[in-house]
Design a protein around this motif. Sequence first.
Motif, short mmCIF file in Angstrom:
data_model
loop_
_atom_site.label_atom_id
_atom_site.label_comp_id
_atom_site.label_asym_id
_atom_site.label_seq_id
_atom_site.Cartn_x
_atom_site.Cartn_y
_atom_site.Cartn_z
N UNK A 162 0.85 -1.19 0.00
CA UNK A 162 0.00 0.00 0.00
C UNK A 162 0.89 1.24 0.00
N UNK A 163 0.41 2.33 -0.59
CA UNK A 163 1.16 3.59 -0.67
C UNK A 163 2.55 3.36 -1.30
N UNK A 164 2.58 2.62 -2.39
CA UNK A 164 3.84 2.24 -3.02
C UNK A 164 4.71 3.44 -3.34
N UNK A 165 4.09 4.54 -3.73
CA UNK A 165 4.86 5.71 -4.18
C UNK A 165 5.70 6.33 -3.06
N UNK A 166 5.38 6.00 -1.80
CA UNK A 166 6.09 6.62 -0.67
C UNK A 166 7.23 5.77 -0.13
N UNK A 167 7.38 4.55 -0.62
CA UNK A 167 8.23 3.58 0.07
C UNK A 167 9.68 3.53 -0.42
N UNK A 168 10.00 4.23 -1.48
CA UNK A 168 11.39 4.43 -1.82
C UNK A 168 12.10 3.29 -2.52
N UNK A 169 13.40 3.52 -2.76
CA UNK A 169 14.22 2.61 -3.55
C UNK A 169 14.43 1.25 -2.88
N UNK A 170 14.74 1.18 -1.57
CA UNK A 170 14.94 -0.15 -0.96
C UNK A 170 13.73 -1.06 -1.12
N UNK A 171 12.53 -0.53 -0.86
CA UNK A 171 11.32 -1.35 -1.03
C UNK A 171 11.15 -1.76 -2.48
N UNK A 172 11.39 -0.84 -3.41
CA UNK A 172 11.24 -1.17 -4.83
C UNK A 172 12.19 -2.31 -5.22
N UNK A 173 13.42 -2.27 -4.72
CA UNK A 173 14.36 -3.34 -5.04
C UNK A 173 13.96 -4.65 -4.38
N UNK A 174 13.38 -4.58 -3.19
CA UNK A 174 12.86 -5.79 -2.54
C UNK A 174 11.75 -6.40 -3.39
N UNK A 175 10.86 -5.55 -3.92
CA UNK A 175 9.78 -6.02 -4.78
C UNK A 175 10.34 -6.66 -6.05
N UNK A 176 11.34 -6.03 -6.64
CA UNK A 176 11.92 -6.57 -7.86
C UNK A 176 12.54 -7.95 -7.60
N UNK A 177 13.19 -8.11 -6.45
CA UNK A 177 13.81 -9.40 -6.13
C UNK A 177 12.77 -10.47 -5.82
N UNK A 178 11.80 -10.13 -4.95
CA UNK A 178 10.85 -11.14 -4.49
C UNK A 178 9.76 -11.43 -5.52
N UNK A 179 9.30 -10.40 -6.21
CA UNK A 179 8.14 -10.57 -7.09
C UNK A 179 8.54 -10.79 -8.55
#
Length: 606
Positions: free
Chosen positions: A227-244
Amino acid sequence: MSQETQNKGYQAAADEMRANAPQFEAYESEHHCVVLAGPGSGKTKVLTAKVARMLAEDVRQPRGLACLTYSTQCVKELKSRLQRLGIEAGARLFVGTVHSFCLREIIIPYGRIAGLNLPDPLKVATPGEQRRLFDQAVANILGANENPAFLKTRFDEFRRTVLDRESPEWEAEAFRFAAITLDYERLLREAGVIDFDAMTLAGLELIKTHPWICKALKARFPILVVDEYQDLGIPLHEIVMELCIKEGIRLFAVGDPDQSIYGFTGARPSLMRQLAARKEVQEVRLRLNYRCGKTIIKASTLALGEKREFVSADDHAGIVQGYECPGGFDEQVALAVHTLIPEALARKEGRMLGDIGILYQSQYDGQEVADAVAEAGIEYVRFDQGNPYSRTPLISWLEECASWCAGGWKEGDPRLSTLLRSWLRFLPSIVRDSEIAACRRELVQFLHQTRQTGRSLNEWLTLFKGKGLYERIAKEPTMSDEIEAFDALYQLTVAKGKLVKYTVGYFGGQRGSPNHLNLTTIHSAKGLEYDVVIMLGLENGRIPYSTDDGPDLRESRRLFYVAMTRAKHEVHLLWSGWFIRKGKTITKGRSIFVDEVLDSTEEAPP
C-alpha cells in the motif's frame, strides 16, 4: 469469526465494486497487479477486499500473505478496515511497515544463519541513541564545528537512495555523506544496536545475496501486497523486484504517484510508474473520486499542473474559497478559529469538529494554531511532530487501549481481540503457550479494571507499569525504542507536565473523534479526509518554497494537491502575502497555486 462470515464480508464489498469497472478489474486480477488510484477513489476498499479474497481463495493454509505500507498510522488504518471484513493480522497475515517486515520476517529468522553481522542480542537503537551516534559521526568526519541538524535530512535521503556503494553517486560523496554513513554504521555496530534504515537495507542485502531466503519467504508468503507504493522508496522497490519480478511472489500494489510528497525521505514516484508499465504487470487506474466535489477536483488538478481525468461520483460541486489576511499568520489563525470554524459548523446540519481539518506547513505553525484553539476552548487532536508525544506503534496501541477503557468496550471499537493480538506482537520472545496465556490474562485484567473515562492518564499509565506490563516490554531487546517513547509519555503526565490534565478518555480520543478539531501539517494529512479543509500560510516562499521549475516545484504541487483533495465539500485558502523566517520579513505574494486555483473556480477573495 467463521470462514463463512469472512467470505460474506469481502463478497459484499465485491458486489459494491461491480458498478465501478476499474475497481472490479483490480479485484478480479490473478497475477501481478498495480493499481494507480487517485484521491478518494476507494483504493483502501479495493485493497482490503482483495487481501481478504486472496487469503480465502488463493492461499492455502498455513501459507499467508504480507501487506506492507508506509507508516504506523497507515498500518492502523489497514488493520481497522480489514477487521470490518472479519480479517485479523496473525500467523497467516503480516500487516506492517517495511522496516518491521524486514526485521521480523527476514533479519530475525535468517540473519545469523546467513552470516549477517548483527548485534547479539538484536537491539533497536532508541531515537536518542541515533541522534547521539549521528552527531558523533558528523564530528568524526567533518569536525566538531559542523551542525549535525543541518545535515540530517540530506544524510537520510542519501543513505536511502544511494544503495550501490561502488556507484559514481557514492564516490561523489566519498568525503562527506558516504563517509558519515560508514562511520555512523560503525558506531551503531559498536553500540550493539540497529536503526530503522539499517533494517530495510539489511533485509534487502539478505534477499539479494541469498536466493534461499527468497524461496523461504515465497513458501510462507506467496503473495506480497504493498500500500502507498509511491512513498516507500528505492529499498522497497528493489525488494519487490527481487521477491516478485525475479522470484515470482505475486504482487498486488496500490498507490498514487501524484500523491508522492516524501522526496526528502527518498521516495521516488517514478518507480511506481515504471513498475506499472512492465509487460508482466497488469495496470489498473481508478479515476472515480468518491470524496471531493467537482469544483475541488477541477481546482486541485489544475494546481497539480498535469492533465488528469478524474470524475466526481457525487453531484455536489464543493466550495473553494480564498481569504487575504494582510495582518499576517496571526490574522489567518484568528480568522480560521473564530470565523471559519463556527460558520462551517453552522452551515451543515450534523457537522462536527471532527469533520474539520486545519492544515499548515510546519509543526511551528501548528503550535501557534494549537495555542489559539486551546485558548478558544476547543478540544483538538494534533497529527504532526509538534504533538507532545511520539505516536510509535506502542504509543498508538496505548491510545487504542485507552479508547477501549473510555467506552469503546461497549461498541467493540477497538476490539479486545485486536488489542490482545497487538500486545503479543510486542513480545516476540514469549513463545510458550502458558506464557502467552499469562500475558493475555494480565492485559485483560488491566483493561477491565481501568474502564473509567475520567481516570487521570498518569494514574492509568502507573497502573500499566504496576501490573507488570511495562516490565514485559522492557525485557524485549527489540522494544528499547518503545520503552524510551513510553517513558517520555509518562513524564509528560507528572506534575507540571504538558499532559498532567489528560484523562484516559481524552488520551483515547487522540486517535481521532467527532468532538476533536483536527490539526495537521500537510504532509501528515496524507491519507486523511475531512468535510472541510482550512489551509494556512499559502505564500510563495512557503508553498511552494521556490517557484523555479524543477523537481522541488513539482513536489510542492503534489503537496498542495494532496492538501486540497483531503476535502469533501469545502476548501478555504488563507494567505497574507508575507511571512517571517529567522526574524526576517519575506514578501513574495500569495502562492502561485492559489492564483491557479481561484482562477479556475472564478472565485475572488471576499
